[in-house]
Design a protein around this motif. Structure first.
Motif, PDB file in Angstrom:
ATOM      1  N   PHE A 145      -9.859 -21.804   3.381  1.00 25.61           N
ATOM      2  CA  PHE A 145     -10.613 -22.857   2.786  1.00 25.61           C
ATOM      3  C   PHE A 145     -12.460 -23.232   3.615  1.00 25.61           C
ATOM      4  CE2 PHE A 145      -6.899 -23.331  -0.122  1.00 25.61           C
ATOM      5  CZ  PHE A 145      -7.486 -22.773  -1.236  1.00 25.61           C
ATOM      6  N   ASN A 150     -10.676 -25.481  -4.854  1.00 26.84           N
ATOM      7  CA  ASN A 150     -10.688 -24.953  -4.063  1.00 26.84           C
ATOM      8  C   ASN A 150      -8.838 -24.008  -4.500  1.00 26.84           C
ATOM      9  OD1 ASN A 150     -13.007 -25.606  -2.035  1.00 26.84           O
ATOM     10  ND2 ASN A 150     -11.178 -26.705  -1.286  1.00 26.84           N
ATOM     11  N   ARG A 202     -18.249 -19.464  -6.873  1.00 23.58           N
ATOM     12  CA  ARG A 202     -18.511 -21.221  -6.518  1.00 23.58           C
ATOM     13  C   ARG A 202     -18.848 -21.893  -8.477  1.00 23.58           C
ATOM     14  NH1 ARG A 202     -20.388 -25.587  -3.169  1.00 23.58           N
ATOM     15  NH2 ARG A 202     -19.945 -24.900  -1.783  1.00 23.58           N
ATOM     16  N   ALA A 240     -13.009 -29.341   2.260  1.00 18.73           N
ATOM     17  CA  ALA A 240     -11.418 -28.517   2.124  1.00 18.73           C
ATOM     18  C   ALA A 240     -11.030 -28.935   3.196  1.00 18.73           C
ATOM     19  CB  ALA A 240     -12.451 -26.956   1.688  1.00 18.73           C
ATOM     20  N   ARG A 272     -14.365 -22.535  -5.601  1.00 17.51           N
ATOM     21  CA  ARG A 272     -14.453 -23.450  -5.113  1.00 17.51           C
ATOM     22  C   ARG A 272     -15.033 -23.813  -6.596  1.00 17.51           C
ATOM     23  NH1 ARG A 272     -16.788 -24.592   0.587  1.00 17.51           N
ATOM     24  NH2 ARG A 272     -14.454 -24.881   0.880  1.00 17.51           N
ATOM     25  N   THR A 322     -12.573 -31.516  -6.067  1.00 18.68           N
ATOM     26  CA  THR A 322     -13.275 -30.246  -5.937  1.00 18.68           C
ATOM     27  C   THR A 322     -11.752 -29.189  -5.798  1.00 18.68           C
ATOM     28  OG1 THR A 322     -15.049 -30.869  -3.497  1.00 18.68           O
ATOM     29  CG2 THR A 322     -13.857 -29.085  -3.543  1.00 18.68           C
TER      30      THR A 322
END
Length: 159
Positions: A145, A134, A152, A31, A113, A132
């Motif tokens: 983030f 976020n 998650r 992030a 996430r 990824t």
């Protein structure tokens, strides 16, 4: 919609798959701080092996297209999030394509996430991508983030 979305995508080849390359790659951030902008915001970060994993960023107003992620705000103040597996059919992520986790339901001031990886085959060989996603729902700050997420989901597989 008080939503901030950040896609972090890392691309690499077999050169960064093992040894020192893998150590360097696994130290890359999941992030980044959000740029100053009014939500809804889409912040995209790419890190390419050929550029020594230096991040390049774009910022747009709005949410990702539904072809990338489904973000649905409900009348009762919740947000449902489900990333779309946007890899082509010839890509392999080692997962059962018929199975997907359920969408994550977020309440205001929560973060998510979600990670998934892919292996792509081209005429020049294999390359890999780690996505990824976020998501912040409600009043995102620049460093939202950089803290552990409320939710998650890890869809990464051994490639």
């Amino acid at each position: 919609m008080d939503i901030a979305v950040q896609w972090v995508r890392v691309y690499w080849t077999k050169n960064s798959r093992g040894g020192p390359g893998a150590v360097r790659r696994s130290a890359l951030p999941e992030a980044f701080p959000l740029p100053e902008a009014e939500p809804p915001i889409l912040h995209e970060v790419q890190m390419l092996e050929r550029d020594d994993f230096s991040p390049t960023m774009t910022v747009t107003t709005g949410l990702p297209p539904r072809t990338q992620a489904e973000l649905t705000e409900t009348g009762d103040g919740h947000l449902h999030v489900l990333p779309v597996r946007d890899a082509p059919e010839w890509a392999n992520n080692g997962l059962d394509l018929a199975w997907r986790p359920e969408p994550v339901t977020m309440r205001p001031r929560q973060t998510l996430r979600w990670q998934i990886n892919h292996r792509f085959t081209t005429e020049r060989g294999w390359y890999y991508r780690l996505d990824t996603l976020n998501v912040s729902y409600g009043h995102p700050t620049a460093e939202v983030f950089l803290h552990p997420p409320t939710h998650r989901v890890d869809e990464r597989s051994h490639l």
